[in-house]
Design a protein around this motif. Sequence first.
Motif: not given
Length: 225
Positions: A17-39
Amino acid sequence: MTYDLTGNIFYRRDDWEHFLLEMVSGNDFSDTSAFVDQVYPPGAAEDFDLLLYKGQKLALRGASLIAFEKEECIVFPSLGIEVRADIAPARTLIAHHIAYMQAIGAAWAGFSREMAHIRAGTCEAVRGLDAGLGVCFDRQYNTYVLKGPHVIATANIVNGMQIPSVIDMARENLKAGLILPVDVPEEETAPPPPLRQFHFPRDAHFIDAYRIAPKTEICADEIPF
């Protein structure tokens, strides 16, 4: 949520729930998403090799270093995560970690697509109100309707159902000639660079030099089995 993580070692409802709140509050998880897609592509949760390096376990997907054992912990180096190795077998820990990170990546990717759709819909709605109006956004998902350089309406929009309210505000303020005392946001900064990918044997020196942070632990009461 794309994955059922309720039996996952890494899943804690409060953390999710904290992750979802951080996401909608504007925190950028692009780096994590790109890493997950690649690895960690689909199927990766079970598709890795568990080897020994100097008597310690090492997890690889091809040459990509996913995790390694050090000082009775399993370390996920790209994400800086350390977990006590006695919680579960290494293969289970690593598979659960990958599945959890895939879920975070999927949630962020889905949210990003939805926000792009919402922003496009907002721009279209504003143009429908008055072709002379402009729209800009900030990283906290605030929308600003502009008349020239001035803000005439603003709202935090993370759901398409919120678009009509900002259009109504813009319509009323446009008729009234009202300008809001709000600064136009500065240009958005670039997202953070992708997480570092570790490889083996190239990064064997990193494994050798790595030291576990003190007091690394997971409460036994939180383990779901």
